[in-house]
Design a protein around this motif. Structure first.
Motif, mmCIF file in Angstrom:
data_model
loop_
_atom_site.group_PDB
_atom_site.id
_atom_site.type_symbol
_atom_site.label_atom_id
_atom_site.label_comp_id
_atom_site.label_asym_id
_atom_site.label_seq_id
_atom_site.Cartn_x
_atom_site.Cartn_y
_atom_site.Cartn_z
ATOM 1 N N LEU A 193 7.368 2.617 3.401
ATOM 2 C CA LEU A 193 7.488 3.798 2.217
ATOM 3 C C LEU A 193 8.713 4.728 2.136
ATOM 4 C CD1 LEU A 193 5.626 6.171 1.166
ATOM 5 C CD2 LEU A 193 5.448 7.589 3.499
ATOM 6 N N ILE A 194 10.269 4.468 3.584
ATOM 7 C CA ILE A 194 11.345 4.758 3.390
ATOM 8 C C ILE A 194 12.034 3.939 2.860
ATOM 9 C CG2 ILE A 194 13.804 5.141 4.343
ATOM 10 C CD1 ILE A 194 11.451 5.131 7.097
ATOM 11 N N VAL B 8 0.844 -0.968 -0.166
ATOM 12 C CA VAL B 8 -0.214 0.037 0.243
ATOM 13 C C VAL B 8 0.315 1.305 0.036
ATOM 14 C CG1 VAL B 8 -1.426 1.915 1.579
ATOM 15 C CG2 VAL B 8 -2.029 -1.100 0.919
ATOM 16 N N MET B 9 2.081 1.213 0.430
ATOM 17 C CA MET B 9 3.271 2.662 1.560
ATOM 18 C C MET B 9 3.404 2.401 -0.263
ATOM 19 S SD MET B 9 1.650 2.801 3.884
ATOM 20 C CE MET B 9 2.516 4.685 4.434
ATOM 21 N N THR B 10 3.911 1.310 -0.628
ATOM 22 C CA THR B 10 4.477 1.954 -2.570
ATOM 23 C C THR B 10 3.393 1.785 -3.196
ATOM 24 O OG1 THR B 10 5.300 -0.337 -2.439
ATOM 25 C CG2 THR B 10 6.685 0.914 -1.529
ATOM 26 N N ALA B 11 2.087 2.742 -3.196
ATOM 27 C CA ALA B 11 1.375 2.463 -4.157
ATOM 28 C C ALA B 11 0.893 1.052 -5.092
ATOM 29 C CB ALA B 11 2.446 3.694 -5.423
ATOM 30 N N ARG B 12 0.831 0.294 -4.392
ATOM 31 C CA ARG B 12 0.484 -0.761 -5.272
ATOM 32 C C ARG B 12 -1.275 -1.424 -4.735
ATOM 33 N NH1 ARG B 12 6.131 -2.233 -5.957
ATOM 34 N NH2 ARG B 12 6.042 0.003 -6.455
ATOM 35 N N ARG C 266 11.217 2.775 -5.770
ATOM 36 C CA ARG C 266 10.116 2.220 -6.154
ATOM 37 C C ARG C 266 8.578 2.629 -5.991
ATOM 38 N NH1 ARG C 266 13.657 -2.298 -4.749
ATOM 39 N NH2 ARG C 266 12.703 -2.221 -2.464
ATOM 40 N N LEU C 267 8.691 3.914 -5.426
ATOM 41 C CA LEU C 267 6.926 4.519 -5.229
ATOM 42 C C LEU C 267 6.865 4.775 -6.640
ATOM 43 C CD1 LEU C 267 7.790 6.713 -2.345
ATOM 44 C CD2 LEU C 267 6.880 4.306 -2.495
ATOM 45 N N HIS C 268 5.772 4.079 -7.107
ATOM 46 C CA HIS C 268 5.032 4.441 -8.721
ATOM 47 C C HIS C 268 3.457 3.667 -8.718
ATOM 48 C CE1 HIS C 268 7.987 1.553 -9.758
ATOM 49 N NE2 HIS C 268 9.039 2.824 -10.185
ATOM 50 N N LEU C 269 2.430 4.455 -9.004
ATOM 51 C CA LEU C 269 1.256 3.152 -9.487
ATOM 52 C C LEU C 269 1.115 2.178 -10.143
ATOM 53 C CD1 LEU C 269 -1.226 4.571 -7.843
ATOM 54 C CD2 LEU C 269 -2.272 5.065 -9.761
ATOM 55 N N GLU C 270 0.574 1.354 -8.758
ATOM 56 C CA GLU C 270 2.248 0.125 -10.276
ATOM 57 C C GLU C 270 0.369 -1.551 -9.461
ATOM 58 O OE1 GLU C 270 4.839 -2.241 -9.848
ATOM 59 O OE2 GLU C 270 6.322 -0.517 -10.957
#
Lengths: 203, 164
Positions: B80-81, A116-120, B88-92
């Motif tokens: 998150l960190i 969730v926190m990495t936007a999956r 790796r923080l992109h909508l997937e």
């Protein structure tokens, strides 16, 4: 000396801050292991990417060895740490249902939180589904047959019970065998990946 | 990160949890407490009348006032960190090549629901039971861990269309 919470007696807020910091470490390593990705997690069950097993057993052996060493040095009182209570049949059925959920949904609750926190987006649905399943359980568990099954205890195999107590040996003996199983598992995992992962075969 | 290195890192964090707080790490407990919190908003009376819900959020009790909830908040921040530092923080949306995005979301939810139900029945999930209980060599935790793997491997062939 350890656990510190019993020798030092933290204030509640201190205990919560410690929980938060430990959680940061937990979430960090879960994400670093690549577990914010359901596709990677699911590949464990097709023998193509054995990271779930590797990470889990490397962690179990590390913690277990630390606990056994600290306790044998007299620094840790194992009687004071929380040992998950044993309920055989609800543990068996609950485990199987979790396994079905894992391969259908691709996440377990901890990895879904990281996802969730990495936007999956699928992780968001997994967490929402997880809470739905928990809601259903909580509403059903007061029913007599389910409550009876949930609290069912097995003679000689219930309550606060460790494998070494059950087998009547020293913790180190079980620890040694867990290490052997882990190492054999690591070797088998490396072999399985080479055999079953099409990407590794092309190289 | 190399899986063995990540595993050892995870193991050291878990060891610290036992040495400092005398307890292991978890994930599903915090989600359960969030469910109870939501049910409290709807009806405190309903929560009080259910032995399972009232254990977490009976009258005057805040389900979120708990070690596991703070720990789970940490998991969110730690994830998150790590994700941010690794880019790796992109909508997937991860899915197998043979299903649609909509199917994937449906199955993610269904699988999550089964996992959530099973985790409550087994008194914990892969984090709280299999990992933490496994490391303390709790007898029941090893049984549950084996059953998680057995269930997933047992069903994997039948649902292979979802992934491969």
């Amino acid at each position: 000396m350890f656990p510190l919470v019993d020798t030092l007696g933290f204030a509640e807020l201190t205990d919560f801050v410690i929980a938060f910091v430990l959680g940061v470490g937990f979430g960090f390593f879960l994400e670093q292991a690549g577990f914010g990705n359901a596709d990677k997690l699911a590949m464990q069950f097709y023998f193509r990417d054995m990271a779930v097993f590797k990470v889990m057993f490397a962690a179990i052996v590390t913690t277990m060895t630390g606990l056994i060493v600290f306790s044998s040095l007299g620094l840790l009182d194992l009687d004071l740490i929380y040992i998950n209570p044993t309920y055989l049949w609800s543990g068996v059925v609950g485990g199987l249902i979790m396994g079905f959920g894992f391969i259908i949904g691709g996440y377990c609750p901890g990895t879904a939180l990281v996802g969730v926190m990495t936007a999956r987006i699928d992780a968001v649905f997994s967490v929402l589904g997880g809470m739905l399943g928990m809601f259903v359980f909580a509403e059903l568990v007061p029913l007599k047959p389910i409550m009876t099954f949930f609290n069912l205890e097995t003679e000689g195999f219930s309550g606060r019970l460790t494998l070494w107590e059950w087998l009547g040996v020293k913790p180190g003996v079980v620890g040694f065998f867990v290490m052997l199983i882990a190492v054999a598992g690591f070797v088998a995992a490396e072999w399985a990946e080479r055999k079953f992962n099409p990407k590794l075969q092309e190289v | 990160m190399n899986p063995y290195v990540a595993g050892i890192g995870l193991g050291l964090v878990l060891l610290l949890a036992y040495l400092i707080s005398g307890r292991g790490l978890g994930a599903s407990g915090a989600l359960m407490r969030t469910v109870v919190q939501a049910e409290k908003v709807v009806s405190q009376e309903h929560v009080d009348n259910n032995f399972y819900l009232s254990k977490y959020g009976g009258d005057g009790q805040n389900p979120w006032h708990n070690w596991l909830v703070w720990e789970a908040l940490g998991v969110l921040v730690g994830g998150l960190i790590s994700g941010a530092s690794a880019g790796r923080l992109h909508l997937e949306l991860h899915r197998g090549p043979r299903i649609t995005a909509r199917q994937r979301l449906l199955y993610a939810m269904l699988g999550g629901a089964l996992f959530g139900f099973g985790a409550r029945l087994a008194r914990g999930c892969t984090s709280g039971v299999a990992l933490s209980g496994g490391a303390t060599l709790a007898a029941g935790s090893w049984i549950t861990m084996l059953c998680i793997f057995a269930g997933a491997y047992g069903l994997a062939w039948f649902v292979r269309k979802l992934w491969i």
